[in-house]
Design a protein around this motif. Structure first.
Motif, mmCIF file in Angstrom:
data_model
loop_
_atom_site.group_PDB
_atom_site.id
_atom_site.type_symbol
_atom_site.label_atom_id
_atom_site.label_comp_id
_atom_site.label_asym_id
_atom_site.label_seq_id
_atom_site.Cartn_x
_atom_site.Cartn_y
_atom_site.Cartn_z
ATOM 1 N N UNK A 83 23.763 5.975 27.408
ATOM 2 C CA UNK A 83 22.833 6.919 28.691
ATOM 3 C C UNK A 83 23.690 7.728 29.303
ATOM 4 N N UNK A 84 24.589 8.642 27.870
ATOM 5 C CA UNK A 84 24.750 10.316 28.116
ATOM 6 C C UNK A 84 23.783 11.058 27.412
ATOM 7 N N UNK A 85 22.653 11.297 26.539
ATOM 8 C CA UNK A 85 22.763 11.815 25.346
ATOM 9 C C UNK A 85 23.626 13.200 25.174
ATOM 10 N N UNK A 86 23.938 13.249 26.156
ATOM 11 C CA UNK A 86 24.490 15.280 25.758
ATOM 12 C C UNK A 86 26.272 14.720 25.454
ATOM 13 N N UNK A 87 26.502 13.640 25.079
ATOM 14 C CA UNK A 87 28.075 12.965 24.719
ATOM 15 C C UNK A 87 27.894 12.596 23.863
ATOM 16 N N UNK A 88 28.680 12.953 23.253
ATOM 17 C CA UNK A 88 29.340 12.230 21.706
ATOM 18 C C UNK A 88 30.916 11.628 21.858
ATOM 19 N N UNK A 89 31.244 10.678 21.576
ATOM 20 C CA UNK A 89 32.160 9.386 21.816
ATOM 21 C C UNK A 89 32.540 9.154 20.577
ATOM 22 N N UNK A 90 33.990 10.065 20.250
ATOM 23 C CA UNK A 90 34.681 9.707 18.766
ATOM 24 C C UNK A 90 35.382 8.813 19.131
ATOM 25 N N UNK A 91 35.024 7.767 18.214
ATOM 26 C CA UNK A 91 35.973 6.363 18.209
ATOM 27 C C UNK A 91 36.914 6.660 17.386
ATOM 28 N N UNK A 92 37.371 7.048 16.436
ATOM 29 C CA UNK A 92 38.449 6.966 15.275
ATOM 30 C C UNK A 92 37.993 8.392 14.677
ATOM 31 N N UNK A 93 39.442 8.300 14.625
ATOM 32 C CA UNK A 93 39.678 9.603 13.778
ATOM 33 C C UNK A 93 40.696 9.115 12.965
ATOM 34 N N UNK A 94 40.783 9.947 11.427
ATOM 35 C CA UNK A 94 41.976 8.778 11.114
ATOM 36 C C UNK A 94 42.376 9.765 9.728
ATOM 37 N N UNK A 95 43.451 10.950 9.229
ATOM 38 C CA UNK A 95 43.743 11.170 8.257
ATOM 39 C C UNK A 95 44.684 10.091 6.984
ATOM 40 N N UNK A 96 44.213 10.328 6.189
ATOM 41 C CA UNK A 96 45.072 9.814 5.054
ATOM 42 C C UNK A 96 46.461 10.021 4.722
ATOM 43 N N UNK A 97 47.466 9.811 4.534
ATOM 44 C CA UNK A 97 49.485 10.265 4.729
ATOM 45 C C UNK A 97 49.057 11.120 3.752
ATOM 46 N N UNK A 98 48.660 10.914 3.235
ATOM 47 C CA UNK A 98 48.429 12.018 1.958
ATOM 48 C C UNK A 98 48.377 13.736 1.819
ATOM 49 N N UNK A 99 47.550 13.730 3.354
ATOM 50 C CA UNK A 99 46.697 14.936 3.604
ATOM 51 C C UNK A 99 46.963 15.475 5.230
ATOM 52 N N UNK A 100 47.710 14.172 5.483
ATOM 53 C CA UNK A 100 48.947 14.611 7.278
ATOM 54 C C UNK A 100 49.730 15.448 7.922
ATOM 55 N N UNK A 101 49.095 16.486 8.266
ATOM 56 C CA UNK A 101 49.335 17.683 8.927
ATOM 57 C C UNK A 101 48.774 19.236 8.085
ATOM 58 N N UNK A 102 47.755 18.847 7.509
ATOM 59 C CA UNK A 102 47.421 19.508 6.764
ATOM 60 C C UNK A 102 45.956 20.215 7.638
ATOM 61 N N UNK A 103 45.837 20.087 8.842
ATOM 62 C CA UNK A 103 44.231 20.153 9.772
ATOM 63 C C UNK A 103 43.174 19.773 9.710
ATOM 64 N N UNK A 104 43.304 18.538 8.745
ATOM 65 C CA UNK A 104 41.669 17.712 8.300
ATOM 66 C C UNK A 104 40.999 17.313 9.791
ATOM 67 N N UNK A 105 41.935 17.065 10.731
ATOM 68 C CA UNK A 105 41.531 16.004 11.501
ATOM 69 C C UNK A 105 40.703 17.320 12.332
ATOM 70 N N UNK A 106 41.571 18.335 12.988
ATOM 71 C CA UNK A 106 40.894 19.499 13.314
ATOM 72 C C UNK A 106 39.152 19.812 12.522
ATOM 73 N N UNK A 107 39.772 19.890 11.508
ATOM 74 C CA UNK A 107 37.927 20.457 10.543
ATOM 75 C C UNK A 107 37.480 19.457 10.811
ATOM 76 N N UNK A 108 37.847 18.072 10.642
ATOM 77 C CA UNK A 108 36.441 17.041 10.880
ATOM 78 C C UNK A 108 35.999 17.161 12.184
#
Length: 183
Positions: A83-108
């Motif tokens: 009902x709002x095609x100009x809007x993306x809803x982010x459902x989940x963001x997850x990063x494996x423990x081996x990659x956390x803190x390295x900016x992966x989530x922000x890059x995604x």
């Protein structure tokens, strides 16, 4: 869409000793990895494994995965609001423990936005519980980096949930600058 791994079409960055991080479109075969990363996070709501397979099939073009050496190490799942095609809803963001803190989530998140803005998306919405400092920091940084307004409002109060679930606040970011799709 098949379960085959799609060709690389995203961003690359140095993942340090773990290898190069590639941002890509999810394939159905990535569903189990999304389920595992979510389950192993210990904090995210875990959907059934079936949901992650469907997500990788039906919402692949509004979702992204991070791979190191071909292995999924993070993801963002999203969808365009019907009902709002100009809007993306982010459902989940997850990063494996081996990659956390390295900016992966922000890059995604950044790569996902770059993919959907040419399709007319001007806003991003997500819900976050008040105690999720990491997600609040992530989405606040995205708004700052994109020069977009961030509005926080109550969306789902705890009494709406049939189980013991904290309330979810709506984070709405935008409008983002209009992007002209290449011809």
């Amino acid at each position: 869409m098949t379960g085959e791994k799609p060709s690389h079409n995203g961003d690359e960055r140095d993942g340090g000793s773990a290898g190069r991080v590639e941002i890509d479109t999810p394939a159905v075969a990535d569903g189990p990895a999304l389920y595992r990363i979510t389950r192993d996070s210990g904090v995210l709501d875990v959907n059934s494994s079936y949901v992650y397979l469907l997500w990788c099939r039906d919402f692949a073009h509004t979702s992204v995965v991070a791979r190191v050496g071909g292995t999924v190490v993070g993801f963002v799942t999203g969808y365009i609001r019907p009902d709002a095609p100009d809007t993306i809803v982010v459902w989940q963001v997850a990063v494996d423990a081996s990659q956390r803190g390295g900016g992966v989530a922000g890059s995604l998140l950044s790569q996902l936005l770059d993919r959907v803005l040419p399709r007319g998306v001007r806003y991003l919405e997500t819900t976050i519980t008040a105690d999720n400092a990491a997600s609040i920091k992530l989405f606040s940084a995205l708004a700052r980096q994109r020069g977009a307004e961030l509005v926080v409002s109550e969306l789902f109060t705890p009494n709406l949930f049939p189980d013991a679930h904290e309330g979810e606040d709506l984070y709405r970011i935008g409008p983002f600058a209009e992007v002209v799709a290449p011809v």
